[in-house]
Enzyme design. Structure first.
Site, PDB file in Angstrom:
ATOM      1  CE  LYS A  64      -3.335   0.191   3.050  1.00  0.00           C
ATOM      2  NZ  LYS A  64      -4.045   0.403   4.333  1.00  0.00           N
ATOM      3  CB  CYS A  81       0.349  13.724  -7.401  1.00  0.00           C
ATOM      4  SG  CYS A  81      -0.042  12.703  -8.850  1.00  0.00           S
ATOM      5  CG  HIS A  96      -2.508  17.229 -13.371  1.00  0.00           C
ATOM      6  ND1 HIS A  96      -1.579  17.743 -12.504  1.00  0.00           N
ATOM      7  CD2 HIS A  96      -3.164  18.273 -13.889  1.00  0.00           C
ATOM      8  CE1 HIS A  96      -1.686  19.051 -12.465  1.00  0.00           C
ATOM      9  NE2 HIS A  96      -2.644  19.410 -13.306  1.00  0.00           N
TER      10      HIS A  96
END
Ligand code: FES
Length: 117
Positions: A64, A81, A96
């Site tokens: 994770k 982000c 992005h």
């Protein structure tokens, strides 16, 4: 046409030659196979491939990816982000924009601002 008539005849060079009757008989079979393959692919892609990963490169060896920040360390403004394409992850580096242009997506950063002292 008998089942014997459906079998292709051996050709002169070791291959098989197909008559018009063979092609007429195989056409619907080929169409059915194509439609069946398409339907199966759509069904299975909806089950597995439709759930694609968002993280393609960041800390892939971890189970994770999580980050924690103290508010005192953030300063007056931090831009995080949310597209998982930033080279400075977890901070936004503007990647992005390219991602959105390439995919038609509309993701952008999380901007945290702190008011005065
Ligand atoms: S680079 Fe990912 S949100 Fe800006």
């Amino acid at each position: 046409m008998s089942s014997r008539g459906l079998l292709p005849k051996p050709g002169l060079r070791g291959g098989f030659s197909l008559s018009r009757g063979h092609l007429t008989a195989l056409g619907p079979l080929a169409l059915a196979a194509g439609v069946g393959t398409y339907v199966l692919c759509r069904f299975f892609s909806g089950k597995s491939c439709g759930k694609s990963k968002v993280n393609h490169a960041i800390s892939k060896d971890s189970a994770k990816v999580a980050h924690s920040f103290d508010m005192e360390d953030i300063g007056t403004k931090a831009v995080f982000c949310r597209c998982w394409r930033s080279k400075k992850f977890p901070y936004c580096d503007g990647a992005h924009t390219k991602h959105n242009e390439e995919t038609g997506d509309n993701v952008g950063p999380l901007i945290i601002k702190r008011k005065g002292p």
